[in-house]
Structures are given as C-alpha cells and as structure tokens.
Scaffold this active site. Sequence first.
Site, mmCIF file in Angstrom:
data_model
loop_
_atom_site.group_PDB
_atom_site.id
_atom_site.type_symbol
_atom_site.label_atom_id
_atom_site.label_comp_id
_atom_site.label_asym_id
_atom_site.label_seq_id
_atom_site.Cartn_x
_atom_site.Cartn_y
_atom_site.Cartn_z
ATOM 1 N N HIS A 51 24.106 0.882 -0.574
ATOM 2 C CA HIS A 51 22.900 1.725 -1.152
ATOM 3 C C HIS A 51 22.925 3.020 0.059
ATOM 4 C CE1 HIS A 51 19.411 3.653 -2.708
ATOM 5 N NE2 HIS A 51 18.706 3.622 -1.560
ATOM 6 N N ASN A 107 14.455 -1.395 11.632
ATOM 7 C CA ASN A 107 13.853 -2.249 10.456
ATOM 8 C C ASN A 107 14.369 -3.557 10.598
ATOM 9 O OD1 ASN A 107 11.991 -0.548 9.192
ATOM 10 N ND2 ASN A 107 13.572 0.562 8.220
ATOM 11 N N ASP A 167 20.302 3.705 -8.351
ATOM 12 C CA ASP A 167 21.566 4.546 -8.331
ATOM 13 C C ASP A 167 22.228 4.491 -9.700
ATOM 14 O OD1 ASP A 167 21.111 5.094 -5.295
ATOM 15 O OD2 ASP A 167 21.704 2.879 -5.339
ATOM 16 N N VAL A 217 14.350 -3.815 -1.461
ATOM 17 C CA VAL A 217 14.218 -2.237 -1.774
ATOM 18 C C VAL A 217 14.345 -1.326 -0.329
ATOM 19 C CG1 VAL A 217 12.983 -0.593 -2.775
ATOM 20 C CG2 VAL A 217 13.189 -2.826 -3.963
ATOM 21 N N GLY A 218 13.556 -2.200 0.633
ATOM 22 C CA GLY A 218 13.189 -1.363 1.780
ATOM 23 C C GLY A 218 14.677 -0.916 2.474
ATOM 24 N N ALA A 250 0.836 -1.150 0.099
ATOM 25 C CA ALA A 250 0.021 -0.027 0.088
ATOM 26 C C ALA A 250 0.800 1.347 -0.086
ATOM 27 C CB ALA A 250 -0.977 -0.057 1.179
ATOM 28 N N GLY A 251 2.276 1.078 -0.046
ATOM 29 C CA GLY A 251 2.990 2.319 -0.112
ATOM 30 C C GLY A 251 3.192 2.785 -1.407
ATOM 31 N N ARG A 280 12.713 6.680 7.513
ATOM 32 C CA ARG A 280 13.365 7.278 8.561
ATOM 33 C C ARG A 280 12.729 8.448 9.069
ATOM 34 N NH1 ARG A 280 19.928 8.991 8.484
ATOM 35 N NH2 ARG A 280 19.736 8.080 6.509
ATOM 36 N N ARG A 291 20.283 6.623 -11.920
ATOM 37 C CA ARG A 291 20.572 8.182 -11.806
ATOM 38 C C ARG A 291 21.759 8.374 -12.469
ATOM 39 N NH1 ARG A 291 18.465 7.893 -5.521
ATOM 40 N NH2 ARG A 291 16.594 8.342 -5.564
HETATM 41 P P1 NAX Z 1 5.767 4.111 2.036
HETATM 42 O O1 NAX Z 1 6.088 4.602 3.567
HETATM 43 O O2 NAX Z 1 5.047 4.754 1.151
HETATM 44 O O3 NAX Z 1 5.427 2.401 2.085
HETATM 45 C C1 NAX Z 1 5.930 1.676 2.920
HETATM 46 C C2 NAX Z 1 4.763 0.559 3.129
HETATM 47 O O4 NAX Z 1 5.513 -0.533 3.896
HETATM 48 C C3 NAX Z 1 3.657 1.091 4.116
HETATM 49 O O5 NAX Z 1 2.537 0.943 3.490
HETATM 50 C C4 NAX Z 1 3.905 0.255 5.396
HETATM 51 O O6 NAX Z 1 2.527 0.013 5.910
HETATM 52 C C5 NAX Z 1 4.542 -0.922 4.843
HETATM 53 N N1 NAX Z 1 5.264 -1.925 5.706
HETATM 54 C C6 NAX Z 1 5.919 -1.342 6.611
HETATM 55 N N2 NAX Z 1 6.366 -2.465 7.518
HETATM 56 C C7 NAX Z 1 5.915 -3.497 6.797
HETATM 57 C C8 NAX Z 1 6.260 -4.927 7.261
HETATM 58 N N3 NAX Z 1 6.751 -5.547 8.178
HETATM 59 N N4 NAX Z 1 5.498 -5.719 6.290
HETATM 60 C C9 NAX Z 1 4.751 -5.142 5.325
HETATM 61 N N5 NAX Z 1 4.557 -4.138 4.835
HETATM 62 C C10 NAX Z 1 5.133 -3.267 5.801
HETATM 63 O O7 NAX Z 1 7.449 3.973 1.691
HETATM 64 P P2 NAX Z 1 7.969 3.755 0.060
HETATM 65 O O8 NAX Z 1 8.049 5.281 -0.430
HETATM 66 O O9 NAX Z 1 7.166 2.826 -0.621
HETATM 67 O O10 NAX Z 1 9.238 3.294 0.302
HETATM 68 C C11 NAX Z 1 9.683 2.058 1.060
HETATM 69 C C12 NAX Z 1 10.928 1.650 1.056
HETATM 70 O O11 NAX Z 1 11.885 1.646 0.162
HETATM 71 C C13 NAX Z 1 11.731 2.549 2.135
HETATM 72 O O12 NAX Z 1 12.391 1.871 2.881
HETATM 73 C C14 NAX Z 1 12.546 3.495 1.469
HETATM 74 O O13 NAX Z 1 13.627 3.948 2.083
HETATM 75 C C15 NAX Z 1 12.983 2.286 0.423
HETATM 76 N N6 NAX Z 1 13.919 2.861 -0.917
HETATM 77 C C16 NAX Z 1 14.659 2.255 -1.380
HETATM 78 C C17 NAX Z 1 15.225 2.791 -2.440
HETATM 79 C C18 NAX Z 1 16.423 1.811 -3.031
HETATM 80 O O14 NAX Z 1 17.061 2.364 -4.087
HETATM 81 N N7 NAX Z 1 16.731 0.802 -2.565
HETATM 82 C C19 NAX Z 1 14.951 3.851 -3.298
HETATM 83 C C20 NAX Z 1 13.502 4.346 -2.844
HETATM 84 C C21 NAX Z 1 13.150 4.129 -1.542
HETATM 85 O O15 NAX Z 1 13.925 5.417 -0.612
#
Ligand code: NAX
Length: 330
Positions: free
Chosen positions: A187, A106, A159, A129-130, A14-15, A93, A162
Amino acid sequence: MSKKPVRVAVTGAAGQIGYSLLFRIASGEVFGADTPVELSLLELPAAVKAAEGTAMELEDCGFPTLTKINIHDNADSAFEGVNWALLVGSKPRGPGMERNDLIRDNGPIFVGQGKALNRAASDVRAVVVGNPCNTNALIAMHNCREVPANRFSAMTMLDENRAKAMIAKKAGVGVGEIHNLAIWGNHSSSMFPDFENAKAGSKTVEAAVGGRAWLEGDFMVGVQKRGAAIIAARGKSSAASAASSCIDHVKRFMEKTPAGHWFSAAVPSDGNSYGVPAGLIFSFPIRSHGDGKYEIVQGVKLSDYARKKIDETTKELLEEREVVKELLAR
Ligand code: NAX
C-alpha cells in the site's frame, strides 16, 4: 438479538478514520442487525478524552446493535477477548519525514500491539490500516506467535475502490460493473492496480476505456497518487473513504466470494504464489471461503508489464522488512 456478541477493538479511535469507522460498525452494517457489537476503543492517553466524546456520540445514535463501549489507553485491556482488531492508530508522516523514518517510528507501536494481541485474544482477526500498513502488519504478526499468521492482513481495499471508481468513470459505467481489480504488493505508490485482469461487465477494462494508453498513464498515476490529491484538496488525508474500505475489507473476508471473483487484501505470502517471498505481507487477489478461511487466487495471468510492476513492489517490501528486521520476533 439472538447471536453471540462480536467484540471489535479499534485503535486510533479518536482519529479521523475512527470517527467514521466506529459508527458504521456500531450500526449493525458489518456484522448484521441480529449481532450485538461490543466496542473497545484504544487511544493514546492524551486522546482518551476525545475518544470519550466519540463514545458519547455513539451512544446518542441509539444503535440497537451497540451493547457495550469501553475506552482504553493500554493495548492489553483493549484487546482482551476481541474477535476483530482494527489497527488504525499510528503516527502520521510529518513534514520532511522519509518513508523509512515513518516505518521506524511506527514499528514499535505494532510490536506492543502484536504482543498484547498474543496475550489477550485467542479468536482474533487483525486488520492493519495504520501506515505503512503492510510492514506494520508484518511486525504485529511476528510479535503475536499464538495467533495463526493468516489472521493478519493489511488494507489495500481503498486502493481497489479508488481504481474501480476511476475506471468506471472513464468507461461511463456503474462502479458495480468493475470487478476482479486486484491490487498487488505494497500500500504505497509502488502498488500495482491490475487493470489487465479486471473486467468491466463482460468486457476487458482495456476495451471498456478505449485503449491502454490511459491505463498505463493517468490511471496508474491517479490511483497511486490519489491519497496525495485528497490531502491537497481537503487539507486532510482520506478518512471516510478509508473507513468505508475497512468495512468492505472485513465484510469481504466474512462473506464467501462469488465464484470467479476476487478482492484485494495484503496477507502473508505463502511463498508459492507469483514468486513473492514467503511471509511478506503482500496484497494479492483473494477469495474468501466465508468460514474464516481464504485463499490467494492462483493462475492469474501476468504479462511482462505486470511482472515488472510486481517485482518492483516486492523489492520495496523487502527493503521495508530489512528496515524493521530487529522488530521481527517470529
Ligand atoms: P489521525 O491522526 O486522525 O488519527 C490517528 C489516531 O491514532 C490519533 O487519535 C492518535 O492519538 C492515535 N494513535 C496514535 N498512536 C496510537 C497508539 N499507539 N495506540 C492507539 N492509538 C494511537 O489519523 P487517521 O486519518 O485516522 O489515519 C490513521 C492511519 O491510517 C494513518 O497511519 C494513515 O496513514 C492510515 N491510512 C491508511 C490507509 C490505507 O489505505 N491503508 C488510507 C487512509 C490513511 O491514510
């Protein structure tokens, strides 16, 4: 559709990244127009309702390839029988939070998800990704003993994309001309976007952009701080570009990499490549064999400048590993 369905779990469905990623996976773009896709959406209980809304929209797109959507609030059921687990969900964060606080907060998510993957999936590839994605992938991998370590990776493709886009703009060429731009390491702002071994068409990148000063200066800072620049401009972190890069990541691993080319992904270090300690989830130049196997490209020449940058990002990853050492079961 003749082929066997591919089952894909997406956490954080849902994010904002999920909102972009799911539609592209469902459309057939990744696994092909003749491969049915079964989606498994994992969310926190509080966000399940929002995930249901996303699922309704997915249905409304009428993608012929999308044959099933299930929504879960626990990882065991979400990961059952999945072929790909795209681990996007994690806590962002918060204000005043240090990187180590984020890592500690996390980490437990990826302990639980690693264990769930261990129980629920035998033929799975997990992409984290997270953030902090390298160390989260390390935790998941250590808690998932039944799945071979080389099935885990973390995304540095954003990255790479970009970096390529910035060089293409500066050189006045199409982004498709830029290749072999490896991201090394973490990353995070310590990553090293290796402009020295990248190519702009048949030229070196240095020749294409008219010298090294911009590459060592604005380019390096620009790639490392691009995420922050997007937050400053948009008020939200990168989402569509992150989803698009996740799609690229999956596709690059599925397709055979053309001879002489490579792409970036953080994978477990084999301990024999470029002095990176074994087991760290480290971004390297990667070549996929197209049959589920890949290799870390060997023999890439590293200057003293590159070596110093790679040592810095290695040190940061070792420090992150130390912070989460109690979470590493393997
Ligand atoms: P959002 O905050 O929009 O969405 C995250 C979603 O994860 C929320 O809906 C939340 O309810 C859900 N969530 C949290 N804990 C969970 C769990 N234990 N099980 C299942 N769902 C869970 O974040 P969004 O913009 O979608 O970014 C998601 C992640 O990607 C973040 O950690 C962000 O830092 C990371 N990213 C990584 C990038 C990369 O290049 N590796 C770039 C983009 C982004 O910054």
